[in-house]
Design an enzyme around this catalytic site. Sequence first.
Site, PDB file in Angstrom:
ATOM      1  N   SER A  61       0.818  -1.215   0.000  1.00 10.38           N
ATOM      2  CA  SER A  61       0.000   0.000   0.000  1.00 10.38           C
ATOM      3  C   SER A  61       0.855   1.270   0.000  1.00 10.38           C
ATOM      4  O   SER A  61       0.471   2.286  -0.594  1.00 10.38           O
ATOM      5  CB  SER A  61      -0.940  -0.007   1.207  1.00 10.38           C
TER       6      SER A  61
ATOM      7  N   GLU B  43      11.067  -8.711  -4.768  1.00 10.43           N
ATOM      8  CA  GLU B  43      11.524  -7.483  -4.095  1.00 10.43           C
ATOM      9  C   GLU B  43      13.001  -7.578  -3.732  1.00 10.43           C
ATOM     10  O   GLU B  43      13.749  -6.610  -3.886  1.00 10.43           O
ATOM     11  CB  GLU B  43      10.686  -7.235  -2.834  1.00 10.43           C
TER      12      GLU B  43
HETATM   13  C1  5RP Z   1       5.229  -6.819   0.087  1.00 14.23           C
HETATM   14  C2  5RP Z   1       6.020  -6.062   1.078  1.00 14.23           C
HETATM   15  C3  5RP Z   1       5.513  -4.706   1.456  1.00 14.23           C
HETATM   16  O1  5RP Z   1       6.481  -3.780   1.152  1.00 14.23           O
HETATM   17  C4  5RP Z   1       5.233  -4.699   2.920  1.00 14.23           C
HETATM   18  O2  5RP Z   1       4.312  -5.751   3.203  1.00 14.23           O
HETATM   19  C5  5RP Z   1       4.658  -3.363   3.378  1.00 14.23           C
HETATM   20  O3  5RP Z   1       3.395  -3.193   2.827  1.00 14.23           O
HETATM   21  P1  5RP Z   1       2.504  -1.921   3.170  1.00 14.23           P
HETATM   22  O4  5RP Z   1       3.185  -0.750   2.558  1.00 14.23           O
HETATM   23  O5  5RP Z   1       1.157  -2.238   2.542  1.00 14.23           O
HETATM   24  O6  5RP Z   1       2.411  -1.828   4.677  1.00 14.23           O
HETATM   25  O7  5RP Z   1       7.039  -6.479   1.549  1.00 14.23           O
HETATM   26  O8  5RP Z   1       5.747  -8.098  -0.117  1.00 14.23           O
END
Ligand code: 5RP
Length: 260
Positions: free
Chosen positions: A35, A110
């Site tokens: 998000s 990632e």
């Molecule tokens: C996805 C991730 C995201 O960066 C992590 O979960 C943070 O998400 P958000 O910005 O919705 O809190 O690692 O795999």
Amino acid sequence: MPADLSPIDKAKFVAARRACDYVEDGMKLGLGTGSTAAWLVRCLGERVAEGLRITGVPTSTRTAELAREAGIRVTSLDEARWLDLTIDGADEYDGALNLIKGGGGALLQEKIVATASDRMVVIADGSKKVDTLGAFPLPVEVIPFGWQTSKVLLEEALEGLDVMGTDSSLRMNGETPFVTDEGNFILDLHLNRIGNARQLALVLNQIPGVVENGLFIDICDVVITGYGDGRVEVHDINEGRTDEVKYDLTEETNIFSDRD
Ligand code: 5RP
């Protein structure tokens, strides 16, 4: 900026807004997932509409879709080979800028994309800052073949390590296992506290069936933390510096208009 944002979305928005200052014309950019990263993609889309030329390498199919919708030119990592910068979210970060990632299930792409970048900038709201990693369940991507065996092996390996829990759970999507973009499953490790993240990251990747774990050690260079009141802290681990700015969220004017 949309007027009626919740404090958490304001925090994510201002962190993303500040991260845009790191983006220069012509850059090849890793685009994170989640998000907070979605706010970044929207912010970058506005810049692209104003003439910024960038090429984005998304870390998930979700981000690829968002980026295309925002008008950002998208390519693959194999095409781009090496990136100037990756900007991504995180589930937790500590004082040394080590991270837990993978809450959104995209940790494998990632980590590959961040590692293939000159610099990684993380954008987060203040809730992601921790003294010690581990309250957030640590995602581990495993291949579907024999995942139950991998789960047992993982839990056994955890017994001898500096963690405060050894249970793991298969991430579900309703009634069926959650499947990553690479066709794998995710085991979430409920560790509560990770005493030695560097050691844990190495041990986990030795277990048969494990593809990658969500610990990002010595990968992140800068964390940008946003708060609901418009404050933004920038912690640069290489320069050993923390700076703070504050955006006026009550302004009617476009928040992008204050840049140089
Ligand atoms: C996805 C991730 C995201 O960066 C992590 O979960 C943070 O998400 P958000 O910005 O919705 O809190 O690692 O795999």
